[in-house]
Scaffold this active site. Structure first.
Site, PDB file in Angstrom:
ATOM      1  N   ASP A  35       1.245  -1.023  -0.260  1.00 22.13           N
ATOM      2  CA  ASP A  35      -0.333  -0.561  -0.015  1.00 22.13           C
ATOM      3  C   ASP A  35       0.733   1.193   0.021  1.00 22.13           C
ATOM      4  O   ASP A  35       2.263   0.980   0.366  1.00 22.13           O
ATOM      5  CB  ASP A  35      -1.409   0.112   1.632  1.00 22.13           C
ATOM      6  CG  ASP A  35      -2.325   0.322   0.876  1.00 22.13           C
ATOM      7  OD1 ASP A  35      -2.375   1.849   0.098  1.00 22.13           O
ATOM      8  OD2 ASP A  35      -3.087  -0.181   1.282  1.00 22.13           O
ATOM      9  N   ASP A  95       4.282   3.344  -4.483  1.00 21.12           N
ATOM     10  CA  ASP A  95       3.595   3.528  -4.647  1.00 21.12           C
ATOM     11  C   ASP A  95       3.574   3.024  -6.926  1.00 21.12           C
ATOM     12  O   ASP A  95       4.502   3.063  -7.640  1.00 21.12           O
ATOM     13  CB  ASP A  95       4.058   5.349  -5.089  1.00 21.12           C
ATOM     14  CG  ASP A  95       3.169   6.950  -6.455  1.00 21.12           C
ATOM     15  OD1 ASP A  95       2.261   5.974  -6.987  1.00 21.12           O
ATOM     16  OD2 ASP A  95       3.703   7.106  -6.869  1.00 21.12           O
ATOM     17  N   GLY A 134      -6.429   0.397  -5.768  1.00 22.52           N
ATOM     18  CA  GLY A 134      -7.526   1.252  -7.255  1.00 22.52           C
ATOM     19  C   GLY A 134      -7.399   2.909  -6.667  1.00 22.52           C
ATOM     20  O   GLY A 134      -7.814   2.982  -5.036  1.00 22.52           O
ATOM     21  N   LYS A 176     -11.499  -0.218 -15.913  1.00 23.98           N
ATOM     22  CA  LYS A 176     -11.751  -1.426 -15.550  1.00 23.98           C
ATOM     23  C   LYS A 176     -11.646  -2.556 -17.053  1.00 23.98           C
ATOM     24  O   LYS A 176     -11.733  -3.211 -16.728  1.00 23.98           O
ATOM     25  CB  LYS A 176     -12.856  -1.283 -14.400  1.00 23.98           C
ATOM     26  CG  LYS A 176     -12.695  -0.182 -12.698  1.00 23.98           C
ATOM     27  CD  LYS A 176     -10.849  -1.065 -12.641  1.00 23.98           C
ATOM     28  CE  LYS A 176     -11.397  -1.195 -11.158  1.00 23.98           C
ATOM     29  NZ  LYS A 176     -10.304  -1.607  -9.964  1.00 23.98           N
ATOM     30  N   TYR A 191     -12.895   5.614 -15.128  1.00 20.38           N
ATOM     31  CA  TYR A 191     -12.697   4.932 -13.985  1.00 20.38           C
ATOM     32  C   TYR A 191     -13.123   3.153 -15.386  1.00 20.38           C
ATOM     33  O   TYR A 191     -12.657   2.214 -14.807  1.00 20.38           O
ATOM     34  CB  TYR A 191     -13.843   5.083 -13.139  1.00 20.38           C
ATOM     35  CG  TYR A 191     -13.453   4.153 -11.945  1.00 20.38           C
ATOM     36  CD1 TYR A 191     -12.594   4.061 -11.401  1.00 20.38           C
ATOM     37  CD2 TYR A 191     -14.902   3.106 -12.000  1.00 20.38           C
ATOM     38  CE1 TYR A 191     -12.460   2.904 -10.337  1.00 20.38           C
ATOM     39  CE2 TYR A 191     -14.721   1.733 -10.591  1.00 20.38           C
ATOM     40  CZ  TYR A 191     -13.617   2.042  -9.744  1.00 20.38           C
ATOM     41  OH  TYR A 191     -13.343   1.096  -9.245  1.00 20.38           O
TER      42      TYR A 191
END
Length: 258
Positions: free
Chosen positions: A33, A42, A72, A156, A152
């Site tokens: 993370d 990152d 995400g 995806k 977005y």
């Protein structure tokens, strides 16, 4: 026997819920993370992804039993391309040797039902071609043209197509490594919390993602499905996009698409 699982986005939401479930089973979780994980990274840059994958492989002793990518972003911008798509695909690809070293490795990517909604085909094509700079340029044009809401879904949709293509490519299915996507509907996570505070946005979301079965999901609801796909019990499922969305995809696309 305990397994070693790498989870990106382990600090909150679905990633945190999943890390807890794995640890409760006795598995070892290597969380990745921005901060607070076993590996701080990152994933918005190629260098960050490479370093994170190398650190995860070292921490796992060169053998990774499963990778689950939950990292995400939902704020419109180039990070949707860099993190949601390239931050997943390049990270997973870099860990393929460590996955191949495991006896029953598994890969699960967190997608979204939004991948079925209107998106920017040029952005998707650039992502699938591995052209990050071009994808970012096109994303900038989409924002300038008032089409930021398409980014977005674009990230995806590209991710789902990459998974289906990769699942049957050399070095994956033939190496015994399933690659699948879990595509949630609306999940009650910190990333979506602000949207529910705005009645107008909530109405828009409910229309865009209708969930007739039990309404909004919790991170744990998604994590339990991921747990199965990432487990030894999944022997033959690969290249699939599993919608865990309370019936949203079936409602929106109808019975003809399956």
């Amino acid at each position: 026997m305990p397994r070693t699982i790498v989870v990106t986005g382990s600090g909150s939401g679905i990633g945190a819920a999943l890390a807890t479930l794995f640890r409760d089973r006795g598995d070892r979780v290597i969380g990745v993370d921005m901060r607070g994980g076993e590996i701080d990274a990152d994933l918005s840059t190629a260098q960050g992804r490479a370093r994170a994958a190398a650190a995860a492989a070292r921490a796992a002793g060169g053998v990774v039993d499963a990778v689950v990518t939950c990292a995400g972003v939902s704020v419109p911008g180039g990070a949707m391309v860099s993190v949601n798509y390239f931050g997943t695909t390049e990270f997973v690809t870099a860990l393929r040797p460590a996955l191949a070293a495991a006896p029953r490795a598994r890969v699960v990517l967190i997608g979204s039902v939004s991948g079925t909604q209107p998106h920017d085909p040029a952005v998707v094509a650039a992502c699938l071609a591995g052209e990050e700079d071009k994808a970012l340029t096109l994303a900038g044009r989409a924002i300038a043209g008032g089409r930021a809401q398409q980014l977005y879904p674009s990230s995806k949709a590209a991710l789902a197509q990459w998974a289906r293509r990769t699942a049957v490519a050399e070095g994956w299915a033939d190496a015994g490594i399933p690659v699948n996507v879990v595509a949630p509907g609306i999940v009650l996570t910190p990333m979506s919390a602000g949207l529910f505070d705005d009645p107008r946005m909530k109405k828009i979301m409910d229309k865009a993602v209708p969930m007739p079965l039990n309404g909004y999901s919790r991170p744990e609801d998604i994590a339990r499905v991921v747990l199965f796909l990432a487990s030894d019990a999944n022997s033959h499922i690969t290249g699939q996009v599993l919608y865990v969305d309370g019936g949203a995809e079936a409602t929106l696309r109808g019975p003809e698409d399956f």
